[in-house]
Scaffold this motif. Structure first.
Motif, PDB file in Angstrom:
ATOM      1  N   PRO A 106     126.298  90.662 152.098  1.00 16.19           N
ATOM      2  CA  PRO A 106     127.166  89.511 152.398  1.00 16.19           C
ATOM      3  C   PRO A 106     127.373  88.639 151.167  1.00 16.19           C
ATOM      4  CG  PRO A 106     124.959  89.069 153.162  1.00 16.19           C
ATOM      5  CD  PRO A 106     124.930  90.464 152.615  1.00 16.19           C
ATOM      6  N   ASN A 107     127.914  89.241 150.122  1.00 12.06           N
ATOM      7  CA  ASN A 107     128.125  88.556 148.846  1.00 12.06           C
ATOM      8  C   ASN A 107     129.476  88.962 148.281  1.00 12.06           C
ATOM      9  OD1 ASN A 107     124.959  89.246 149.000  1.00 12.06           O
ATOM     10  ND2 ASN A 107     125.241  87.294 147.947  1.00 12.06           N
ATOM     11  N   SER A 108     129.939  88.215 147.289  1.00 12.04           N
ATOM     12  CA  SER A 108     131.259  88.501 146.720  1.00 12.04           C
ATOM     13  C   SER A 108     131.240  89.658 145.736  1.00 12.04           C
ATOM     14  CB  SER A 108     131.809  87.248 146.029  1.00 12.04           C
ATOM     15  OG  SER A 108     130.951  86.855 144.966  1.00 12.04           O
ATOM     16  N   GLY A 109     130.080  89.966 145.172  1.00 14.02           N
ATOM     17  CA  GLY A 109     130.021  91.054 144.216  1.00 14.02           C
ATOM     18  C   GLY A 109     128.637  91.173 143.619  1.00 14.02           C
ATOM     19  N   VAL A 110     128.507  92.123 142.701  1.00 11.75           N
ATOM     20  CA  VAL A 110     127.246  92.360 142.000  1.00 11.75           C
ATOM     21  C   VAL A 110     127.564  92.563 140.520  1.00 11.75           C
ATOM     22  CG1 VAL A 110     125.158  93.752 141.826  1.00 11.75           C
ATOM     23  CG2 VAL A 110     126.304  93.524 144.043  1.00 11.75           C
ATOM     24  N   LEU A 111     126.977  91.737 139.661  1.00  8.18           N
ATOM     25  CA  LEU A 111     127.110  91.867 138.216  1.00  8.18           C
ATOM     26  C   LEU A 111     125.879  92.581 137.676  1.00  8.18           C
ATOM     27  CD1 LEU A 111     128.310  88.220 137.438  1.00  8.18           C
ATOM     28  CD2 LEU A 111     129.718  90.238 137.869  1.00  8.18           C
ATOM     29  N   VAL A 112     126.059  93.407 136.670  1.00  9.39           N
ATOM     30  CA  VAL A 112     124.974  94.250 136.167  1.00  9.39           C
ATOM     31  C   VAL A 112     124.477  93.717 134.824  1.00  9.39           C
ATOM     32  CG1 VAL A 112     124.308  96.586 135.480  1.00  9.39           C
ATOM     33  CG2 VAL A 112     125.930  96.244 137.366  1.00  9.39           C
ATOM     34  N   ALA A 113     123.165  93.514 134.723  1.00  9.02           N
ATOM     35  CA  ALA A 113     122.554  93.051 133.480  1.00  9.02           C
ATOM     36  C   ALA A 113     122.649  94.129 132.406  1.00  9.02           C
ATOM     37  CB  ALA A 113     121.093  92.672 133.725  1.00  9.02           C
ATOM     38  N   THR A 114     122.577  93.709 131.153  1.00  6.73           N
ATOM     39  CA  THR A 114     122.552  94.641 130.032  1.00  6.73           C
ATOM     40  C   THR A 114     121.254  95.443 130.043  1.00  6.73           C
ATOM     41  OG1 THR A 114     123.930  93.191 128.687  1.00  6.73           O
ATOM     42  CG2 THR A 114     122.609  94.805 127.512  1.00  6.73           C
TER      43      THR A 114
ATOM     44  N   THR B 263     132.971  94.384 142.585  1.00  6.27           N
ATOM     45  CA  THR B 263     133.595  93.322 143.377  1.00  6.27           C
ATOM     46  C   THR B 263     133.674  93.802 144.818  1.00  6.27           C
ATOM     47  OG1 THR B 263     134.947  92.645 141.495  1.00  6.27           O
ATOM     48  CG2 THR B 263     135.609  91.839 143.664  1.00  6.27           C
ATOM     49  N   LEU B 264     132.952  93.135 145.696  1.00  4.68           N
ATOM     50  CA  LEU B 264     132.976  93.487 147.117  1.00  4.68           C
ATOM     51  C   LEU B 264     134.165  92.764 147.737  1.00  4.68           C
ATOM     52  CD1 LEU B 264     129.131  93.136 147.810  1.00  4.68           C
ATOM     53  CD2 LEU B 264     130.418  95.132 146.987  1.00  4.68           C
ATOM     54  N   SER B 265     135.341  93.317 147.466  1.00  3.16           N
ATOM     55  CA  SER B 265     136.594  92.613 147.755  1.00  3.16           C
ATOM     56  C   SER B 265     136.734  92.229 149.214  1.00  3.16           C
ATOM     57  CB  SER B 265     137.776  93.486 147.316  1.00  3.16           C
ATOM     58  OG  SER B 265     137.685  93.813 145.949  1.00  3.16           O
ATOM     59  N   SER B 266     136.287  93.080 150.119  1.00  2.68           N
ATOM     60  CA  SER B 266     136.412  92.778 151.547  1.00  2.68           C
ATOM     61  C   SER B 266     135.461  91.685 151.992  1.00  2.68           C
ATOM     62  CB  SER B 266     136.158  94.046 152.372  1.00  2.68           C
ATOM     63  OG  SER B 266     137.120  95.028 152.084  1.00  2.68           O
ATOM     64  N   ARG B 267     134.456  91.392 151.179  1.00  2.35           N
ATOM     65  CA  ARG B 267     133.589  90.240 151.431  1.00  2.35           C
ATOM     66  C   ARG B 267     134.129  88.993 150.729  1.00  2.35           C
ATOM     67  NH1 ARG B 267     131.407  92.972 155.104  1.00  2.35           N
ATOM     68  NH2 ARG B 267     129.307  93.870 154.934  1.00  2.35           N
ATOM     69  N   LYS B 268     134.661  89.193 149.533  1.00  2.00           N
ATOM     70  CA  LYS B 268     135.079  88.071 148.693  1.00  2.00           C
ATOM     71  C   LYS B 268     136.314  87.370 149.231  1.00  2.00           C
ATOM     72  CE  LYS B 268     136.205  87.067 143.838  1.00  2.00           C
ATOM     73  NZ  LYS B 268     136.290  87.642 142.468  1.00  2.00           N
ATOM     74  N   TRP B 269     137.254  88.150 149.794  1.00  2.75           N
ATOM     75  CA  TRP B 269     138.543  87.591 150.183  1.00  2.75           C
ATOM     76  C   TRP B 269     138.764  87.772 151.691  1.00  2.75           C
ATOM     77  CZ3 TRP B 269     140.552  84.976 146.255  1.00  2.75           C
ATOM     78  CH2 TRP B 269     140.255  85.377 144.950  1.00  2.75           C
TER      79      TRP B 269
ATOM     80  N   ALA C 128     137.082  98.841 154.287  1.00  2.00           N
ATOM     81  CA  ALA C 128     136.393  98.004 153.301  1.00  2.00           C
ATOM     82  C   ALA C 128     136.856  98.407 151.908  1.00  2.00           C
ATOM     83  CB  ALA C 128     134.883  98.157 153.431  1.00  2.00           C
ATOM     84  N   LEU C 129     137.025  97.431 151.040  1.00  6.62           N
ATOM     85  CA  LEU C 129     137.506  97.672 149.684  1.00  6.62           C
ATOM     86  C   LEU C 129     136.485  97.169 148.681  1.00  6.62           C
ATOM     87  CD1 LEU C 129     139.820  98.517 147.747  1.00  6.62           C
ATOM     88  CD2 LEU C 129     140.690  96.173 147.947  1.00  6.62           C
ATOM     89  N   VAL C 130     136.128  98.015 147.716  1.00  4.56           N
ATOM     90  CA  VAL C 130     135.221  97.651 146.629  1.00  4.56           C
ATOM     91  C   VAL C 130     135.851  98.075 145.307  1.00  4.56           C
ATOM     92  CG1 VAL C 130     132.939  98.005 145.594  1.00  4.56           C
ATOM     93  CG2 VAL C 130     133.170  97.898 148.083  1.00  4.56           C
ATOM     94  N   ARG C 131     135.831  97.184 144.334  1.00  2.44           N
ATOM     95  CA  ARG C 131     136.300  97.491 142.975  1.00  2.44           C
ATOM     96  C   ARG C 131     135.081  97.654 142.076  1.00  2.44           C
ATOM     97  NH1 ARG C 131     141.007  94.608 140.679  1.00  2.44           N
ATOM     98  NH2 ARG C 131     139.380  93.612 139.434  1.00  2.44           N
ATOM     99  N   VAL C 132     135.024  98.758 141.349  1.00  2.00           N
ATOM    100  CA  VAL C 132     133.904  99.040 140.460  1.00  2.00           C
ATOM    101  C   VAL C 132     134.427  99.081 139.027  1.00  2.00           C
ATOM    102  CG1 VAL C 132     131.959 100.569 139.972  1.00  2.00           C
ATOM    103  CG2 VAL C 132     132.873 100.421 142.307  1.00  2.00           C
ATOM    104  N   SER C 133     133.829  98.266 138.144  1.00  2.00           N
ATOM    105  CA  SER C 133     134.313  98.122 136.773  1.00  2.00           C
ATOM    106  C   SER C 133     133.383  98.809 135.788  1.00  2.00           C
ATOM    107  CB  SER C 133     134.418  96.637 136.404  1.00  2.00           C
ATOM    108  OG  SER C 133     135.292  95.955 137.286  1.00  2.00           O
ATOM    109  N   PHE C 134     133.997  99.425 134.762  1.00  2.00           N
ATOM    110  CA  PHE C 134     133.263 100.131 133.717  1.00  2.00           C
ATOM    111  C   PHE C 134     133.781  99.689 132.359  1.00  2.00           C
ATOM    112  CE2 PHE C 134     133.296 102.864 137.414  1.00  2.00           C
ATOM    113  CZ  PHE C 134     132.033 103.447 137.451  1.00  2.00           C
ATOM    114  N   GLY C 135     132.900  99.752 131.341  1.00  2.00           N
ATOM    115  CA  GLY C 135     133.347  99.572 129.963  1.00  2.00           C
ATOM    116  C   GLY C 135     132.984  98.233 129.364  1.00  2.00           C
ATOM    117  N   ARG C 136     132.447  98.296 128.145  1.00  2.00           N
ATOM    118  CA  ARG C 136     132.146  97.105 127.358  1.00  2.00           C
ATOM    119  C   ARG C 136     132.612  97.320 125.923  1.00  2.00           C
ATOM    120  NH1 ARG C 136     128.428  93.687 130.005  1.00  2.00           N
ATOM    121  NH2 ARG C 136     127.233  94.658 131.687  1.00  2.00           N
ATOM    122  N   PHE C 137     132.785  96.234 125.210  1.00  2.00           N
ATOM    123  CA  PHE C 137     133.238  96.293 123.825  1.00  2.00           C
ATOM    124  C   PHE C 137     132.309  97.168 122.994  1.00  2.00           C
ATOM    125  CE2 PHE C 137     133.048  94.511 119.473  1.00  2.00           C
ATOM    126  CZ  PHE C 137     134.341  94.827 119.085  1.00  2.00           C
ATOM    127  N   GLY C 138     132.913  98.028 122.176  1.00  2.00           N
ATOM    128  CA  GLY C 138     132.143  98.892 121.303  1.00  2.00           C
ATOM    129  C   GLY C 138     131.796 100.229 121.900  1.00  2.00           C
TER     130      GLY C 138
END
Length: 452
Positions: free
Chosen positions: A308-316, A326-332, A341-351
């Motif tokens: 029951p949260n808007s999303g989960v950020l991942v530590a380095t 982004t737990l979009s169906s919870r966030k909006w 249910a809709l979830v957006r999963v993000s990948f990629g960092r600088f370098g």
């Protein structure tokens, strides 16, 4: 008057729209873009027959630019706000609440990160005001160098990096204090005796106003309205290769001749186009690097037991391949009303551009496996959509403000050439709208003066 807008992202479209409003129907506006569509790094697709944003999904709601633009375009009813749930942080193989009273993850006191960092780090933060702080007013260093020195490496990896990764697809090592955290830099310039004091001073006042906003039908609704109101000629799948000064204005290959031009292109493209016109500006723009990323949108069964949260950020330093969920169906709330249910999963960092080399199947498998790890429940997607963003986000490195000032100073004498884009004064959509509006105002003023 013929005006070319090179770049059909949100910056280019807003500039074209503002020019149309300022100059009226008589202006001949052409918008060119290398892609086969307008919108740049904003893209609304479909999943399960419903719109879903595959680039940015939200904007800072406390800035006025986007709500005002929506009202102008008759889209005020598109504005939605989050349900008010907090995100989580994945660190040390488990979830933690996102710390409160932080500035881009930098805590205003040790209590904010208790449980997220170890006892030694908590003590380091608590005693930080007792250690002398050396800061030269006007200085700029990367966020990591400042925060790790004062608050420890764990604070950076577990609290700061997850937030900077979401905004810039970068890290504390690639982002400068002055550009990303101007209020903090200002507090340090004014003589704050410690980082603790500076963060407390820089924190925005508490407010009940929503922090973020979005469009009910995605950014595609805004992009379509801008294109319609601008009524510009569009040249898609068209790469501008050169800009040359002529007696009457500008020769733009392969578009033709124009009296004025707005460059709404990424920093490296802007640098290439300006090298023969304003080499100082070109050199400064060339120093702005870009980060790549990818996004996987997962359609899940409605009854998937998401937190029951808007999303989960991942530590380095975690073993997960994804950097955020982004737990979009919870966030909006408007997405919660859908049948899936809709979830957006993000990948990629600088370098690290390895994400661009992964196949769709590999990205979907990684998104599914990582989401199962953080939620602790089986993840069985009904469908998925993958979107890659090579060079999608500018890195606001130390010295960024000086680079931007150099670009703008070198172009100050041109009243028929302006630049805009997410590499200048902020990567968010509100900042892009503001910068594009200023660019259009400048061109319109030059056009008015020329016709007087």
């Amino acid at each position: 008057m013929r005006i070319a807008v090179v770049g059909g992202g949100i910056s280019g479209l807003v500039a074209a729209y503002r020019l149309r409003r300022a100059l009226g129907d008589s202006a001949a506006i052409t918008v060119a873009d290398t892609r086969d569509r307008l919108g740049g790094v904003l893209l609304t697709s479909e999943i399960a027959g419903e719109p879903v944003d595959l680039g940015a999904e939200a904007f800072v709601g406390r800035r006025p630019e986007v709500p005002e633009l929506l009202r102008e375009l008759g889209l005020a009813d598109q504005l939605v706000h989050p349900a008010g749930l907090r995100p989580l942080i994945w660190s040390e193989g488990r979830i933690h609440p996102l710390p409160g009273r932080t500035l881009m993850g930098i805590p205003a006191g040790a209590a904010a990160v208790e449980g997220l960092v170890d006892a030694a780090t908590v003590e380091r933060i608590a005693t930080e005001p007792d250690r002398p702080l050396i800061w030269r007013p006007g200085a700029d260093i990367d966020v990591h160098s400042l925060v790790a020195d004062r608050f420890g490496e764990q604070t950076v990896a577990r609290s700061v990096d997850p937030l900077l990764g979401g905004v810039y697809a970068g890290s504390a090592r690639s982002i400068g204090v002055r550009a990303a955290l101007p209020a903090l830099a200002a507090a340090l310039d004014r003589g704050a005796a410690s980082l603790t004091e500076a963060v407390a001073e820089a924190l925005p006042p508490s407010s009940n106003a929503p922090v973020f906003g979005a469009l009910r039908d995605g950014y595609g609704a805004l992009l379509a309205a801008l294109a319609a109101h601008t009524a510009a000629t569009t040249a898609r799948d068209t790469a501008v290769t050169e800009i040359r000064r002529t007696a009457g204005g500008w020769a733009i290959d392969p578009l033709g001749e124009f009296e004025a031009v707005v460059l709404a292109t990424p920093a490296p493209v802007t640098a290439r186009l300006l090298v023969g016109i304003a080499p100082t500006a070109a050199n400064a723009a060339a120093g702005i690097e870009l980060s790549s990323s990818a996004l996987v949108a997962l359609e899940l069964p409605k009854d998937t037991a998401l937190p029951p949260n808007s999303g989960v950020l991942v530590a380095t330093g975690e073993s997960l391949r994804a950097k955020a969920f982004t737990l979009s169906s919870r966030k909006w709330a408007h997405l919660a009303a859908r049948d899936t249910a809709l979830v957006r999963v993000s990948f990629g960092r600088f370098g690290d551009d390895t994400v661009l080399g992964l196949s769709d199947a590999e990205l979907i498998d990684a998104a599914t496996a990582d989401l199962a790890t953080v939620t602790g429940v089986p993840i069985v997607p009904r469908s998925a959509v993958v979107q890659r963003w090579p060079g999608g986000l500018a890195q606001y490195a130390p010295g960024h403000a000086e680079r931007v000032a150099e670009i703008e100073s070198a172009l100050a004498d041109f009243d028929d050439l302006a630049v805009t884009g997410a590499y200048l004064h902020g990567v968010g959509v509100p900042a892009c709208v503001a910068a594009a509006s200023r660019a259009a105002t400048r061109i319109a003023a030059g056009a008015t003066a020329a016709s007087a």
